[in-house]
Design a protein around this motif. Sequence first.
Motif, short mmCIF file in Angstrom:
data_model
loop_
_atom_site.label_atom_id
_atom_site.label_comp_id
_atom_site.label_asym_id
_atom_site.label_seq_id
_atom_site.Cartn_x
_atom_site.Cartn_y
_atom_site.Cartn_z
N PRO A 65 -30.97 52.62 -44.45
CA PRO A 65 -30.28 53.24 -45.58
C PRO A 65 -28.89 52.64 -45.82
N ASP A 66 -28.33 52.91 -46.98
CA ASP A 66 -26.97 52.43 -47.29
C ASP A 66 -25.99 52.94 -46.23
N ASN A 67 -25.05 52.11 -45.91
CA ASN A 67 -23.95 52.47 -45.01
C ASN A 67 -24.37 52.83 -43.58
N ALA A 68 -25.56 52.44 -43.19
CA ALA A 68 -25.96 52.69 -41.80
C ALA A 68 -25.26 51.68 -40.89
N CYS A 69 -24.98 52.09 -39.67
CA CYS A 69 -24.47 51.15 -38.66
C CYS A 69 -25.69 50.41 -38.10
N VAL A 70 -25.69 49.11 -38.21
CA VAL A 70 -26.85 48.32 -37.75
C VAL A 70 -26.43 47.58 -36.48
N VAL A 71 -27.22 47.72 -35.44
CA VAL A 71 -26.85 47.14 -34.15
C VAL A 71 -27.87 46.07 -33.76
N ALA A 72 -27.36 44.94 -33.36
CA ALA A 72 -28.24 43.88 -32.83
C ALA A 72 -27.66 43.43 -31.50
N TYR A 73 -28.43 42.71 -30.74
CA TYR A 73 -27.93 42.12 -29.50
C TYR A 73 -27.89 40.62 -29.74
N ASN A 74 -26.69 40.08 -29.81
CA ASN A 74 -26.46 38.71 -30.27
C ASN A 74 -26.69 38.64 -31.77
N LYS A 75 -25.81 39.31 -32.51
CA LYS A 75 -26.05 39.52 -33.94
C LYS A 75 -26.06 38.22 -34.75
N SER A 76 -25.49 37.14 -34.22
CA SER A 76 -25.47 35.91 -35.01
C SER A 76 -26.90 35.46 -35.35
N PHE A 77 -27.83 35.76 -34.45
CA PHE A 77 -29.23 35.38 -34.71
C PHE A 77 -29.79 36.21 -35.88
N GLU A 78 -29.63 37.53 -35.80
CA GLU A 78 -30.16 38.40 -36.87
C GLU A 78 -29.47 38.08 -38.20
N TRP A 129 -21.14 54.08 -35.69
CA TRP A 129 -21.25 55.37 -36.38
C TRP A 129 -22.73 55.70 -36.62
N TYR A 130 -22.96 56.91 -37.10
CA TYR A 130 -24.32 57.36 -37.44
C TYR A 130 -24.47 57.45 -38.96
N PRO A 131 -25.68 57.22 -39.50
CA PRO A 131 -26.91 56.86 -38.80
C PRO A 131 -26.79 55.46 -38.18
N ILE A 132 -27.48 55.31 -37.05
CA ILE A 132 -27.39 54.03 -36.32
C ILE A 132 -28.79 53.43 -36.19
N TYR A 133 -28.90 52.14 -36.53
CA TYR A 133 -30.19 51.44 -36.56
C TYR A 133 -30.12 50.22 -35.64
N PHE A 134 -31.06 50.14 -34.72
CA PHE A 134 -31.09 49.04 -33.75
C PHE A 134 -32.16 48.05 -34.19
N LEU A 135 -31.74 46.85 -34.53
CA LEU A 135 -32.64 45.89 -35.18
C LEU A 135 -32.86 44.64 -34.31
N ASP A 136 -34.11 44.22 -34.27
CA ASP A 136 -34.42 42.95 -33.58
C ASP A 136 -35.53 42.23 -34.35
N PHE A 137 -35.29 40.95 -34.64
CA PHE A 137 -36.31 40.11 -35.28
C PHE A 137 -37.01 39.25 -34.25
#
Length: 495
Positions: A360-373, A291-299
Amino acid sequence: MQEISTFLSKSLFIRGLQCHKSLYLQKYRPELKDAITDEKDKLFSGGNEVGILAHDLFPSGSEVPYEGLSYQEQLELTESLIKQGHHTIYEAAFQYAGVFIKADILHLGKDGWEIYEVKASTAVKDYQVHDAAVQYHVLSGINLPVSKIYLVHINNQYVRSGDIEVDKLFSKVDVTETAKKKQAFIATELKKQRDMLNGNEPVIGIGPHCYDPYECDFKGHCWRDLPKDSIFDIRGRLNNKYSLYEQGVTSMYEVSPEFLSVTQSMQIEANRTKQIFYDHRAVNGFLKNFWYPIYFLDFETFMTAIPTFDGIRPYQQIPFQYSLHYIEHEGGDLKHHEFLARPNTDPREELINKLIIEIPDNACVVAYNKSFEIGVLKILAEQYPQHKKQIDEIIENMKDLMEPFRRKEIYHWQQNGSYSLKEVLPAMLPEFSYDNLDVRDGGMAMQSYATMNQIDDPNEIENIRKALLEYCALDTLAMVKIFEKLKNNDFKESS
Ligand code: SF4
């Protein structure tokens, strides 16, 4: 004609235990060795730091350095230190019957000399006992009474609080009895290695020993004749790869289907036909959960054997950088936040303070291989409990873009059987590539960050910063582009 030399150091003997051919090549054809990678280099220097810190287990010892001294000089210095009554000697050197060893720490205990062999691993491994056993062989050969041999390894339960407490950071395991029991084996193996070195290059095929206990550094030489798309390019477990190879099966296309899993068959079929498999319905179902807003996160993270900051365990992942691409509503612009720690600071608090404001609150956060993040976020939540609620929410709202690739609902033949982002991106979107970047993977990022912490030149620091920011931003941009490609159904469904 090459000069025959059956002199063995401890590391040559250990190499020979893994593979006689590796020992032979190291002695007579070292130029065939693979180039050392940055990662191996880092591993080696990490091991050195651990060895030096372990000296503090027995402070105020005298060192017999490797550098600047010949083997003979090291032997003489050790002998003279013992004669002078020194009780603790670091890197003590001994030789017996053509075998040269260095003991990490030699300490005179109440019952005699004790050897402490230091390893950067977090547990004792079977092969390390051979290291202790060959030291025992040499010391008993020269009649130096050894009362105890210990393997000293990193205690991964240790949590730093203030100065490093070496007694807690290191665990000592008494391997004296095991090392003694191995003496007959050591003597026999030494003879075998010497006989081998007196003969021709041994004929040894490739096999599991090329990786056990270490990846051999002559692999480039020994594995060079394998065809493209070889049996060893098949991803995942294939128990009898080596026995099939010995029977003459070298190409992945020659492997009988009964030996292959479904995903391995898919990899081979896709390679053969240059195909893209795409399960349209499954991928669409997967995307309904975003869903939106959508945030793509990588550490990006680093880890060290010796914990750098308070609250950290050995080898714990410490985030020093993130990239966050985001789209606030469907059809909205792509925007970007990023963080990269300043050199020589504890990055954690500044990083998490910034991140929880930016997502922000309730944002959809996307990672690639989320177990790491998720793993990184959970540790931050433990460390900064005041942010736990927000961090837990980010975790709760996290989706894993890797899922359809892992499940092979989508598979491009150029992924080479892998579903890592580094393989998926160039296969799906050839216009995006890591090849031209100065930092091309997580290992290089970790290495670059370590370098940045060791140098003073502001220009060089700035160049590394730029390279790190560029690399991490590509990781999240890659996710955005793959997400869009999946959403736009921009693939042909396989028949
Ligand atoms: S690559 Fe394998 S066969 Fe070749 S030397 Fe190394 S361990 Fe031996």
